[in-house]
Design an enzyme around this catalytic site. Structure first.
Site, PDB file in Angstrom:
ATOM      1  N   ILE A  39      -6.637   4.916 -10.533  1.00  0.00           N
ATOM      2  CA  ILE A  39      -6.491   5.718 -11.716  1.00  0.00           C
ATOM      3  C   ILE A  39      -6.609   6.831 -12.537  1.00  0.00           C
ATOM      4  CG2 ILE A  39      -4.637   5.484 -14.165  1.00  0.00           C
ATOM      5  CD1 ILE A  39      -3.518   3.574 -12.108  1.00  0.00           C
ATOM      6  N   HIS A  44      -8.540  -8.281 -10.645  1.00  0.00           N
ATOM      7  CA  HIS A  44      -9.891  -8.554  -9.102  1.00  0.00           C
ATOM      8  C   HIS A  44     -10.469 -10.021  -8.975  1.00  0.00           C
ATOM      9  CE1 HIS A  44     -13.304  -6.112  -7.560  1.00  0.00           C
ATOM     10  NE2 HIS A  44     -13.627  -7.473  -8.317  1.00  0.00           N
ATOM     11  N   ASN A  79      -5.718  -5.003 -14.713  1.00  0.00           N
ATOM     12  CA  ASN A  79      -6.437  -4.879 -12.965  1.00  0.00           C
ATOM     13  C   ASN A  79      -6.482  -6.659 -12.798  1.00  0.00           C
ATOM     14  OD1 ASN A  79      -6.611  -3.794 -10.283  1.00  0.00           O
ATOM     15  ND2 ASN A  79      -8.444  -4.449 -11.065  1.00  0.00           N
ATOM     16  N   ASP A  87     -13.448  -1.291 -12.513  1.00  0.00           N
ATOM     17  CA  ASP A  87     -14.008  -3.167 -12.772  1.00  0.00           C
ATOM     18  C   ASP A  87     -14.791  -2.960 -13.818  1.00  0.00           C
ATOM     19  OD1 ASP A  87     -12.569  -3.173 -10.391  1.00  0.00           O
ATOM     20  OD2 ASP A  87     -13.803  -3.602  -8.802  1.00  0.00           O
TER      21      ASP A  87
END
Length: 209
Positions: free
Chosen positions: A90, A106, A104, A147
């Protein structure tokens, strides 16, 4: 609070479908995809959710791509972005504009087995090679790196002695389908607070409070 959610996805779209079909205090009103033949576009049509294909490669610069995304998101009055297997980073301009409003999913227990290049089956293979007893899924807020944003929800999945990347992926995905809609709903209820890297989930208010 009827949150308007945009789901960004690059693949088959099973997490998109789980988010859309389990919506309580939010609505999925847009799908953004970077691949014109991705399965998520078929699922979006089946669920009558508008979809747009926007690939970073189609733009001359990252800034033009970011501005196009922002124009689309503002035009659709999007409150929250959910990244569901979206394989493009992004842009920083979008992260800044939607800070605290991009989630998000994961397929591991962050901060382990996260970072650039660790996605999909690569994650499950790494977990098995490390001989971990548990894997799982994480819903986290998005920042400028891969992340590393504040974690909202996590759920463990045991690693079985005979697991393969495929079998582990299947069980982790089932957990993703549960916790991603739950995480979005917590935000829609106004129960999530972020202070620095700490995320607090407020209890449900009752008439006695």
């Amino acid at each position: 609070m009827n949150l308007r959610v945009a789901v960004f996805a690059s693949g088959g779209g099973s997490n998109f479908q789980a988010i859309a079909e389990n919506a309580l205090n939010y609505r999925v009103t847009l799908v953004v995809c970077n691949r014109p033949k991705a399965g998520v576009l078929d699922r979006a049509r089946e669920l009558s959710v508008p979809a747009q294909v926007l690939s970073p490669r189609a733009f001359e610069s990252d800034k033009l791509y970011a501005n196009s995304l922002l124009e689309l998101l503002h035009a659709e009055r999007i409150d929250l972005i959910a990244l569901a297997g979206y394989l493009c980073k992004i842009p920083a301009l979008v992260v800044e504009a939607f800070w605290g409003r991009i989630l998000n999913i994961h397929p591991a227990l962050l901060p382990r087995f996260g970072g650039k290049g660790l996605y999909g089956h690569r994650v499950h293979k790494a977990v098995l090679e490390a001989k971990e007893s548990f894997s799982g899924a994480t819903v986290h807020f998005v920042d400028e790196e891969y992340d590393t944003g504040p974690i909202l929800l996590q759920k463990k999945v045991p690693v079985l002695p005979n697991d393969t990347p495929d079998s582990l992926a299947e069980r982790v995905l089932a957990v993703e389908h549960k916790i991603f809609p739950e995480a979005i709903d917590l935000i829609a209820q106004g129960r999530v607070q972020i202070k620095g890297r700490r995320v607090t989930i407020q209890p449900i208010k009752t008439h006695d409070d």
